[in-house]
Design an enzyme around this catalytic site. Structure first.
Site, mmCIF file in Angstrom:
data_model
loop_
_atom_site.group_PDB
_atom_site.id
_atom_site.type_symbol
_atom_site.label_atom_id
_atom_site.label_comp_id
_atom_site.label_asym_id
_atom_site.label_seq_id
_atom_site.Cartn_x
_atom_site.Cartn_y
_atom_site.Cartn_z
ATOM 1 N N HIS A 1 0.805 -1.221 0.000
ATOM 2 C CA HIS A 1 0.000 0.000 0.000
ATOM 3 C C HIS A 1 0.843 1.279 0.000
ATOM 4 O O HIS A 1 1.743 1.430 0.831
ATOM 5 C CB HIS A 1 -0.865 -0.026 1.261
ATOM 6 C CG HIS A 1 -1.941 0.987 1.334
ATOM 7 N ND1 HIS A 1 -2.188 1.731 2.460
ATOM 8 C CD2 HIS A 1 -2.878 1.378 0.425
ATOM 9 C CE1 HIS A 1 -3.224 2.523 2.253
ATOM 10 N NE2 HIS A 1 -3.659 2.330 1.025
ATOM 11 N N HIS B 1 -1.567 10.785 -1.939
ATOM 12 C CA HIS B 1 -2.844 10.236 -1.482
ATOM 13 C C HIS B 1 -3.864 11.333 -1.185
ATOM 14 O O HIS B 1 -4.984 11.319 -1.676
ATOM 15 C CB HIS B 1 -2.650 9.378 -0.234
ATOM 16 C CG HIS B 1 -3.951 8.870 0.310
ATOM 17 N ND1 HIS B 1 -4.695 9.576 1.242
ATOM 18 C CD2 HIS B 1 -4.671 7.757 0.026
ATOM 19 C CE1 HIS B 1 -5.803 8.923 1.499
ATOM 20 N NE2 HIS B 1 -5.815 7.807 0.778
HETATM 21 O O1 G3P Z 1 -6.607 0.472 -3.013
HETATM 22 C C1 G3P Z 1 -7.552 0.858 -2.144
HETATM 23 C C2 G3P Z 1 -7.085 1.742 -1.052
HETATM 24 O O2 G3P Z 1 -5.815 2.235 -1.309
HETATM 25 C C3 G3P Z 1 -8.078 2.814 -0.874
HETATM 26 O O3 G3P Z 1 -7.857 3.552 0.258
HETATM 27 O O4 G3P Z 1 -7.541 5.770 1.205
HETATM 28 O O5 G3P Z 1 -5.613 4.209 1.027
HETATM 29 O O6 G3P Z 1 -6.537 5.264 -1.013
HETATM 30 P P1 G3P Z 1 -6.839 4.747 0.355
HETATM 31 CA CA CA Z 2 -5.227 4.125 -2.596
#
Ligand code: G3P
Ligand code: CA
Length: 252
Positions: free
Chosen positions: A18, A60
């Site tokens: 992530h 983000h």
């Molecule tokens: O891939 C999905 C996830 O990354 C969505 O949440 O807030 O981390 O972009 P966020």
């Molecule tokens: Ca994301």
């Protein structure tokens, strides 16, 4: 990651690292991307916003405040202004001076590996902006390496027209009566949601997979939650810590 193919694993839950590897290096910087790529993760995830002059950059939040030395909206600043910022010091002194990368710089890094990527298009995108971004991906040979994900049904609908060859992922914050139907209509490769959303409607996992569509959950950072996802039959887990995830998965 085949065109229109499902993002499904049949044997063991897959990993999506992530925002690069957000537990290990400042999110969405090249330092985080390089770490994830060096770990040999199956997928690395990132988020993209457009600058005031229309350049996709890895960020983000819609604002600069949390993860850079700047402040205000990303969309209100030019690329030159954003590139002058420090996106690493907030995370730790070892990362001082890490810049905000452009999408093109990230793709250059990705191209040096065989790791695949999930690129989340944040906010609203015009057809022209989507065309420009997908032309960049095509020019870098990323058609079978990058899946495009969004919470915005309109964005995914435009992508079906503009760049149908890229795998699409529908992200959702809630299940409504039409979510699974929309996923099928858009021929997405996966549907992504928080684990608690799948906990509330576990029968949807099988329904979605029965359509040939994968399931992914975000963002899980403990062995307990990884085990629960695996037991539920979730295909892919998004985690901030690819090292701990790999150690857990190797042990099961
Ligand atoms: O891939 C999905 C996830 O990354 C969505 O949440 O807030 O981390 O972009 P966020
Ligand atoms: Ca994301």
């Amino acid at each position: 990651l085949q065109t229109h193919g499902a993002l499904q694993r049949t044997d063991v839950v897959g990993i999506i690292s992530h925002r690069g590897a957000a537990a290990i290096a400042p999110e969405n910087t090249l330092a985080a991307m390089r770490f994830a790529i060096e770990q040999g993760v199956e997928f690395v995830e990132t988020d993209v916003h457009l600058t005031a002059d229309g350049v996709p950059v890895l960020m983000h939040d819609p604002t600069l405040d949390r993860t850079t030395s700047g402040s205000g909206e990303v969309a209100a600043h030019t690329l030159a202004e954003i590139q002058a910022l420090d996106a690493g010091s907030w995370f730790g002194p070892d990362f001082a001076g890490e810049p905000v990368p452009t999408l093109a710089e990230f793709l250059d890094e990705l191209a040096r590996s065989s790791v695949r990527a999930l690129v989340e298009l944040k906010g609203e995108w015009t057809p022209e902006q989507l065309t420009a971004a997908t032309e960049l991906l095509r020019a870098r040979g990323m058609v079978n390496r990058v899946a495009l994900q969004s919470f915005e049904v309109d964005t995914l609908t435009e992508l079906v027209e503009i760049a149908p060859e890229f795998a699409r992922i529908l992200l959702t914050r809630e299940w409504d009566a039409t979510t699974v139907e929309i996923a099928a209509e858009l021929q997405v490769s996966a549907v992504g949601a928080r684990a608690k959303l799948f906990d509330a409607r576990p029968e949807l996992i099988g329904q979605i997979q029965g359509l040939g569509i994968g399931t992914l959950v975000y963002t899980l950072n403990s062995q307990r939650t990884w085990s629960e996802a695996a037991e539920r039959g979730i295909d892919l887990v998004i985690t901030d810590d690819p090292v701990a995830f790999a150690a857990w998965r190797d042990g099961i």
